[in-house]
Design a protein around this motif. Sequence first.
Motif, PDB file in Angstrom:
ATOM      1  N   ASN A 207       0.507  -1.124  -0.288  1.00 51.76           N
ATOM      2  CA  ASN A 207       0.467   0.118   0.012  1.00 51.76           C
ATOM      3  C   ASN A 207       0.809   1.376  -0.207  1.00 51.76           C
ATOM      4  O   ASN A 207       0.865   2.011   1.101  1.00 51.76           O
ATOM      5  CB  ASN A 207      -0.673   0.061   1.337  1.00 51.76           C
ATOM      6  CG  ASN A 207      -2.066   0.852   0.930  1.00 51.76           C
ATOM      7  OD1 ASN A 207      -1.819   1.473   1.047  1.00 51.76           O
ATOM      8  ND2 ASN A 207      -3.552   0.821   1.960  1.00 51.76           N
ATOM      9  N   ARG A 209       0.955   3.580  -1.413  1.00 51.74           N
ATOM     10  CA  ARG A 209       0.374   4.900  -1.601  1.00 51.74           C
ATOM     11  C   ARG A 209       0.161   5.536  -0.633  1.00 51.74           C
ATOM     12  O   ARG A 209       0.264   6.934   0.559  1.00 51.74           O
ATOM     13  CB  ARG A 209      -1.307   5.325  -2.130  1.00 51.74           C
ATOM     14  CG  ARG A 209      -0.550   5.450  -3.911  1.00 51.74           C
ATOM     15  CD  ARG A 209      -1.402   5.884  -4.521  1.00 51.74           C
ATOM     16  NE  ARG A 209      -2.750   6.509  -4.709  1.00 51.74           N
ATOM     17  CZ  ARG A 209      -2.278   7.634  -5.603  1.00 51.74           C
ATOM     18  NH1 ARG A 209      -1.217   7.557  -6.248  1.00 51.74           N
ATOM     19  NH2 ARG A 209      -3.569   8.647  -5.350  1.00 51.74           N
ATOM     20  N   ALA A 210      -0.646   4.675   0.829  1.00 52.87           N
ATOM     21  CA  ALA A 210      -0.867   5.393   2.276  1.00 52.87           C
ATOM     22  C   ALA A 210       0.002   5.285   3.029  1.00 52.87           C
ATOM     23  O   ALA A 210       0.339   5.832   4.160  1.00 52.87           O
ATOM     24  CB  ALA A 210      -1.307   3.401   2.695  1.00 52.87           C
ATOM     25  N   VAL A 211       1.721   5.132   2.586  1.00 51.30           N
ATOM     26  CA  VAL A 211       3.090   5.507   3.548  1.00 51.30           C
ATOM     27  C   VAL A 211       3.220   6.933   3.304  1.00 51.30           C
ATOM     28  O   VAL A 211       3.372   7.725   3.927  1.00 51.30           O
ATOM     29  CB  VAL A 211       3.689   4.071   3.012  1.00 51.30           C
ATOM     30  CG1 VAL A 211       5.044   4.533   3.679  1.00 51.30           C
ATOM     31  CG2 VAL A 211       3.568   3.186   3.345  1.00 51.30           C
ATOM     32  N   MET A 212       3.005   6.823   2.247  1.00 50.94           N
ATOM     33  CA  MET A 212       3.308   8.016   1.139  1.00 50.94           C
ATOM     34  C   MET A 212       2.189   9.483   1.785  1.00 50.94           C
ATOM     35  O   MET A 212       3.325  10.372   2.362  1.00 50.94           O
ATOM     36  CB  MET A 212       3.122   8.542  -0.043  1.00 50.94           C
ATOM     37  CG  MET A 212       4.063   7.535  -1.168  1.00 50.94           C
ATOM     38  SD  MET A 212       2.993   7.545  -2.502  1.00 50.94           S
ATOM     39  CE  MET A 212       4.011   8.599  -3.088  1.00 50.94           C
ATOM     40  N   SER A 213       1.026   8.578   1.919  1.00 56.91           N
ATOM     41  CA  SER A 213       0.311   9.539   2.740  1.00 56.91           C
ATOM     42  C   SER A 213       0.700   9.855   4.531  1.00 56.91           C
ATOM     43  O   SER A 213       0.091  10.881   4.842  1.00 56.91           O
ATOM     44  CB  SER A 213      -1.384   9.482   2.281  1.00 56.91           C
ATOM     45  OG  SER A 213      -1.532   8.076   3.770  1.00 56.91           O
ATOM     46  N   ALA A 214       1.319   9.539   4.733  1.00 57.33           N
ATOM     47  CA  ALA A 214       1.933   9.214   6.034  1.00 57.33           C
ATOM     48  C   ALA A 214       3.524  10.046   6.425  1.00 57.33           C
ATOM     49  O   ALA A 214       3.505   9.915   7.067  1.00 57.33           O
ATOM     50  CB  ALA A 214       1.555   7.779   7.343  1.00 57.33           C
TER      51      ALA A 214
END
Lengths: 333, 251
Positions: A207, A209-214
């Motif tokens: 995932n 993108r979820a890590v990037m958005s974190a």
Amino acid sequence: MKRRKERIDRGIKARSEDIFALTSYREMLYLLFPRAVPVVILLGLTPLLSPYWQEVLISTAVYALLAISWDMLICAGLVSLGQSLFYGIGSYIAGALNYYWHWSPLFTIPVATVGGGLLCTILLLPVLRLRGIYFAMVTLVLPLMFLRLVEATRILGGTEGLTGLTPFPGQLTALYVIQLGLLCALFGFRRIINSDYGLIVRGINDNDRAVMSAGLNIHWYKAQVLFLGASVGAFTGAFGTHLDMFAGMPGFALDYSIMPLAAAVVGGTGTFAGPMLGAFILVPLSEILRALGALRIVFYGLFLVIFVVALPEGIFHYLQRKYHQFERWVEVE
Amino acid sequence: MNSPAVILRVTDLCKSFGGVRAVSSVSFDLSDGELLGIIGPNGSGKTTLVNLITGFIKPDAGGIRFRGKDITGWPPYRIVTLGIARTFQMVRPFYQLPAYKNLVVPLYSPRVRRLAGGKYGDRDAVALDLLEEVGFERDAYVSYKVASALPQGYLKRLELAKCMALRPDLLVLDELFSGLSLAEVAGIVPIIEKLRFQGMTIVMIEHRLKELFRIADRVMVLNYGEKIAEGSPETVMESDAVKKAYLGSET
Ligand SMILES: Nc1ncnc2c1ncn2[C@@H]1O[C@H](COP(=O)(O)OP(=O)(O)O)[C@@H](O)[C@H]1O
Ligand SMILES: [Mg+2]
């Protein structure tokens, strides 16, 4: 007094993930046993083997390390078809340091491990953004390019390679060096991947993108993982160089790329123990099949297919599941 | 100068995919502490606008300034570090992890460490507190369940908690209410109002106009990537352009 069956791991899991929450020796044993198995087998059985099987054990451990290195990369979603790049680079660094400057293996191996890891990371940095098959293609091509480079420019001994390098004091020393490396990589990587840091690394895989958005820089994390994996690969190369007293073009051979991959798939990816187990099945198997001569590859391939079809999750995942299902009798009021 | 400072300034933002102009020449300002609602029919470019502001895609033209700093074309992690967090319209949890471990990922970010004065603290404990804040009942051990076992309502709350973990100055919510029941929405609205009360600036992309108009200070309407109206919820509701866009798209 009634009795019923209960899974041993239930109570342990419910209380805590940490060892100190255990309440009985039995539970302690339950947790320690699987961890002790590789240590005892590796270090205990070693002196009992014949020199021939010691040699097999060495090459098994080398492939196991390369498989563990492959597994580290896959944790971050990096599919490598070029473990031989790490092996070859590590091999040439250690070889060159020993050949031109007469460094002892005590220094060439650590320097080649870290330096080789860095060099491979830098080489692959530009393609770290590529995903899946695209990254895999580049890793497949790079060792081939190095091969032709050495051949065409005749650097580093050209097609002859660097010969007459310092050997290990004895086969047993070599054996213990590679086993120490293997155990460090196995337990070290398992620890890393089960920490919060490892959580992020695995998060990037499924995932990103979820890590990037974190607020995390996934390319930086991928580079770190690549460095860890490449260092372990370079270590095997440096080790092999002093074992064979030779560094040369065979270091970039396809074997070093394919075998670890097969070991990881057979053993079960994402656990490090699985790929190691896979190597410990496949490499000795290939030795045993040597007696069959030309038919060896046929039978070897057959075994591979059987493993993958029968246990697609990987042998280690299967064993782990069975082990967690062990039951014991408990008394119920 | 009593009007609050501009926290985000978007100027002439454009983005095309092939021949489709997903966002075309959109400009707007956002004041500190404001709650801006963005509405528009499906495919009108709302999600694309969020992706542009948060760095997930790069604009073809135009600029984005956050607190006076030009962040156009920055990668997402730097924008988050500066203080903009976003949720995804399609929830993106780490499905095989327990709910509270999902929060460990944002809690690991450099922004959280900096705000905490250089150290991380006990991530698991902070995660559990955050989940309680967004309505994970502590007694029911919902926080320990793997995300794949959670119903949509909890996943949306988890998505919100992941943003709150980052303690952003600007929070961008992309259709947080979609797919939720009225009761579930009613459960989340107070959390958003509380964040606002604490001074967070919020952009809400929403299809649920009724709920949005109740809490928004200002509403902006997109259609075919263009801004067609902007103003207080009452004026926007009455505007002809909006009626036409919504009626046009729904028949
Ligand atoms: N990654 C993409 N590639 C191609 N077209 C896209 C992409 N993202 C969005 N679009 C197109 O851009 C337009 C706006 O989409 P979107 O921003 O998702 O709208 P909304 O969120 O308002 O429903 C749509 O026509 C959509 O098909
Ligand atoms: Mg959308």
